[in-house]
Design a protein around this motif. Structure first.
Motif, PDB file in Angstrom:
ATOM      1  N   THR A   1       0.836  -1.207   0.000  1.00 50.72           N
ATOM      2  CA  THR A   1       0.000   0.000   0.000  1.00 50.72           C
ATOM      3  C   THR A   1       0.867   1.251   0.000  1.00 50.72           C
ATOM      4  O   THR A   1       0.546   2.243  -0.669  1.00 50.72           O
ATOM      5  CB  THR A   1      -0.931   0.023   1.219  1.00 50.72           C
ATOM      6  OG1 THR A   1      -0.165  -0.065   2.423  1.00 50.72           O
ATOM      7  CG2 THR A   1      -1.914  -1.123   1.186  1.00 50.72           C
ATOM      8  N   GLU A   2       1.967   1.221   0.744  1.00 52.39           N
ATOM      9  CA  GLU A   2       2.904   2.354   0.703  1.00 52.39           C
ATOM     10  C   GLU A   2       3.411   2.579  -0.707  1.00 52.39           C
ATOM     11  O   GLU A   2       3.497   3.717  -1.191  1.00 52.39           O
ATOM     12  CB  GLU A   2       4.091   2.089   1.627  1.00 52.39           C
ATOM     13  CG  GLU A   2       3.889   2.501   3.051  1.00 52.39           C
ATOM     14  CD  GLU A   2       5.232   2.644   3.758  1.00 52.39           C
ATOM     15  OE1 GLU A   2       5.357   3.582   4.551  1.00 52.39           O
ATOM     16  OE2 GLU A   2       6.130   1.841   3.511  1.00 52.39           O
ATOM     17  N   SER A   3       3.758   1.489  -1.378  1.00 52.46           N
ATOM     18  CA  SER A   3       4.264   1.573  -2.742  1.00 52.46           C
ATOM     19  C   SER A   3       3.233   2.192  -3.672  1.00 52.46           C
ATOM     20  O   SER A   3       3.553   3.047  -4.492  1.00 52.46           O
ATOM     21  CB  SER A   3       4.651   0.179  -3.222  1.00 52.46           C
ATOM     22  OG  SER A   3       4.956   0.173  -4.599  1.00 52.46           O
ATOM     23  N   ALA A   4       1.980   1.775  -3.528  1.00 50.95           N
ATOM     24  CA  ALA A   4       0.923   2.278  -4.390  1.00 50.95           C
ATOM     25  C   ALA A   4       0.641   3.752  -4.151  1.00 50.95           C
ATOM     26  O   ALA A   4       0.433   4.531  -5.085  1.00 50.95           O
ATOM     27  CB  ALA A   4      -0.348   1.461  -4.186  1.00 50.95           C
TER      28      ALA A   4
ATOM     29  N   ARG B   1       2.719   5.955  -2.839  1.00 48.48           N
ATOM     30  CA  ARG B   1       3.889   6.769  -3.151  1.00 48.48           C
ATOM     31  C   ARG B   1       3.955   7.075  -4.634  1.00 48.48           C
ATOM     32  O   ARG B   1       4.334   8.167  -5.059  1.00 48.48           O
ATOM     33  CB  ARG B   1       5.163   6.047  -2.714  1.00 48.48           C
ATOM     34  CG  ARG B   1       6.418   6.890  -2.895  1.00 48.48           C
ATOM     35  CD  ARG B   1       7.668   6.109  -2.532  1.00 48.48           C
ATOM     36  NE  ARG B   1       7.613   5.640  -1.161  1.00 48.48           N
ATOM     37  CZ  ARG B   1       7.775   4.383  -0.787  1.00 48.48           C
ATOM     38  NH1 ARG B   1       7.981   3.454  -1.718  1.00 48.48           N
ATOM     39  NH2 ARG B   1       7.732   4.032   0.481  1.00 48.48           N
ATOM     40  N   ASP B   2       3.589   6.093  -5.470  1.00 40.51           N
ATOM     41  CA  ASP B   2       3.682   6.263  -6.929  1.00 40.51           C
ATOM     42  C   ASP B   2       2.501   5.564  -7.591  1.00 40.51           C
ATOM     43  O   ASP B   2       2.635   4.471  -8.130  1.00 40.51           O
ATOM     44  CB  ASP B   2       4.999   5.679  -7.453  1.00 40.51           C
ATOM     45  CG  ASP B   2       5.262   6.049  -8.905  1.00 40.51           C
ATOM     46  OD1 ASP B   2       4.398   6.721  -9.507  1.00 40.51           O
ATOM     47  OD2 ASP B   2       6.316   5.657  -9.440  1.00 40.51           O
ATOM     48  N   PRO B   3       1.276   6.161  -7.525  1.00 42.52           N
ATOM     49  CA  PRO B   3       0.069   5.497  -8.027  1.00 42.52           C
ATOM     50  C   PRO B   3       0.174   5.126  -9.503  1.00 42.52           C
ATOM     51  O   PRO B   3      -0.416   4.136  -9.943  1.00 42.52           O
ATOM     52  CB  PRO B   3      -1.027   6.544  -7.807  1.00 42.52           C
ATOM     53  CG  PRO B   3      -0.479   7.476  -6.767  1.00 42.52           C
ATOM     54  CD  PRO B   3       0.999   7.484  -6.974  1.00 42.52           C
ATOM     55  N   SER B   4       0.913   5.877 -10.299  1.00 47.78           N
ATOM     56  CA  SER B   4       0.974   5.617 -11.737  1.00 47.78           C
ATOM     57  C   SER B   4       1.689   4.309 -12.064  1.00 47.78           C
ATOM     58  O   SER B   4       1.476   3.723 -13.122  1.00 47.78           O
ATOM     59  CB  SER B   4       1.693   6.767 -12.461  1.00 47.78           C
ATOM     60  OG  SER B   4       3.043   6.856 -12.017  1.00 47.78           O
ATOM     61  N   ARG B   5       2.537   3.826 -11.114  1.00 52.34           N
ATOM     62  CA  ARG B   5       3.311   2.595 -11.382  1.00 52.34           C
ATOM     63  C   ARG B   5       2.771   1.400 -10.607  1.00 52.34           C
ATOM     64  O   ARG B   5       3.293   0.296 -10.720  1.00 52.34           O
ATOM     65  CB  ARG B   5       4.776   2.818 -10.991  1.00 52.34           C
ATOM     66  CG  ARG B   5       5.481   3.867 -11.822  1.00 52.34           C
ATOM     67  CD  ARG B   5       6.887   4.112 -11.294  1.00 52.34           C
ATOM     68  NE  ARG B   5       7.704   2.895 -11.383  1.00 52.34           N
ATOM     69  CZ  ARG B   5       8.853   2.749 -10.753  1.00 52.34           C
ATOM     70  NH1 ARG B   5       9.317   3.710  -9.973  1.00 52.34           N
ATOM     71  NH2 ARG B   5       9.538   1.631 -10.874  1.00 52.34           N
ATOM     72  N   ALA B   6       1.728   1.612  -9.786  1.00 53.35           N
ATOM     73  CA  ALA B   6       1.186   0.523  -8.960  1.00 53.35           C
ATOM     74  C   ALA B   6       0.339  -0.419  -9.783  1.00 53.35           C
ATOM     75  O   ALA B   6      -0.137  -0.085 -10.840  1.00 53.35           O
ATOM     76  CB  ALA B   6       0.376   1.102  -7.816  1.00 53.35           C
TER      77      ALA B   6
END
Length: 392
Positions: free
Chosen positions: A382-385, A387-392
């Motif tokens: 979820t942190e990853s998503a 932080r950078d929604p365009s690459r999730a």
């Protein structure tokens, strides 16, 4: 060798490994770590690591596990606890390391693995019933298999939350997973799992009203989920819900017999609260079970002592081990996660953290790998998503 591909499939194999159990999950994380590190050094070694406050809370909570051995008499239990909870530092470390976001691999792995596992359990139970005439395979632990029903319920509910928005966008598949998860949750008969799933389903209806957003689960889909969950749960597991009356008796009287999991939780919660009152800084990482066993044996709580029950509440678990600082740090960790989702208005993040919190109220979810690895993996995804929604 394409190390990014190796990392991708190491992450995607992690959920099947958790369902299988044993050392397979650790092997997958180790392979993912090696692949991520090599890929970083080969492709962008100049890129700095990205730390968040959430990751730092995880590391601080593991630090408590480590320092808690200083006042633990049971060194073997302390070392085992550190081994089980190593995800508290490993996964945040890997998430901070530059590389591909983990969100997509998490949802792909959890969604397809849990769906395949539940479908297999349904087919197995049906075959067993048809050939052996044994209907018990449809219920509780026999249906869940080697995975504890409460943890499998958490995995399944998270898969349902992400279906249609994260890992499977096709409408027919989202409906199929809705039916599969709802029916399976009822058959598993985990009271915590059923109540938590029903709770997040109702929250899924509330968030669009609060925020004026139409995304997320549709009203018909949530209604079907709740209806099937209620019908399958009542049909397969109503006797387990009838046990909750013993919990009410245990609340009213300390002398009430403890003969069910519901009443057992009341007893272990009382014992945990007593220890926290006597040890405001906790008894240490390794001495939690030993301290509880002394109370169980003193009070003659055979149900809890025979099973060597832990507090069955993650806050009380932290409190017995580390006292009030442990409970505060756990609250900060989960609270930061909730606040992050609320500020970004990400419904699936909020639903997932609510699922974790509701399970943490009745289970020590960070004390076994199927809990701590899954939850930390979900956290860093979820942190990853976000932080950078365009690459999730």
């Amino acid at each position: 060798m394409n190390w990014t591909t190796v990392e991708t499939w190491a992450w995607r194999c992690l959920m099947p490994a958790l369902l299988v159990g044993g050392t397979w999950a650790s092997s997958c994380i180790l392979l993912a770590a090696v692949a991520r590190f090599v890929s970083w050094r080969q492709r962008h070694p100049e890129e700095g690591w990205s730390w968040s406050m959430g990751s730092l809370w995880c590391l601080a909570y593991f630090g408590l596990q480590l320092v808690g051995g200083l006042w633990s008499d049971n060194a073997e239990a302390w070392r085992f606890s550190l081994e089980v909870k190593s995800s508290l530092w490993v996964l945040p470390l890997l998430a901070a390391m530059p590389g591909r976001p983990l969100s997509r691999d998490f949802w792909w792995s959890v969604g397809w693995s849990v769906s395949a596992y539940l479908l297999w359990r349904l087919l197995r139970a049906g075959w067993w019933h048809a050939t052996e005439g044994d209907a018990s395979q449809w219920q509780y632990a026999r249906f869940a298999g080697d995975v504890h029903p409460t943890y499998l319920s958490l995995h399944a509910a998270v898969a349902w939350v992400g279906c249609g928005g994260q890992w499977a966008q096709r409408r027919w598949l989202s409906w199929a997973v809705t039916v599969l998860v709802a029916v399976s949750l009822g058959l598993m008969g985990s009271k915590a799992g059923i109540f938590a799933a029903a709770g997040v389903a109702m929250l899924a209806l509330a968030f669009p009203l609060l925020w004026g957003q139409a995304e997320g689960k549709t009203k018909p889909q949530v209604a079907v989920f709740l209806a099937l969950l209620t019908l399958s749960g009542w049909g397969a597991s109503r006797q387990r819900f009838a046990e909750m009356g013993t919990a009410a008796a245990a609340v009213q009287s300390d002398a009430a017999p403890v003969q069910s999991s519901s009443a057992g939780r009341i007893a272990v919660w009382r014992a945990s609260a007593e220890i926290i009152a006597r040890h405001p800084l906790g008894v240490g990482t390794g001495d939690v079970t030993d301290a509880l066993m002394s109370v169980y044996q003193r009070d003659g709580i055979a149900y809890a002592s025979e099973r060597r029950l832990n507090p069955h509440n993650q806050w009380l678990q932290a409190g017995v081990a580390f006292g009030w600082p442990g409970m505060l740090l756990l609250t900060l960790l989960l609270g930061w996660w909730f606040r992050m989702g609320w500020r970004r208005r990400h419904q699936w993040v909020l639903l997932c953290v609510c699922l974790v919190c509701m399970h943490a109220l009745v289970e020590s979810v960070l004390e076994v790998q199927r809990g701590v690895v899954f939850i930390l993996w979900l956290f860093v995804a979820t942190e990853s998503a976000l932080r950078d929604p365009s690459r999730a």
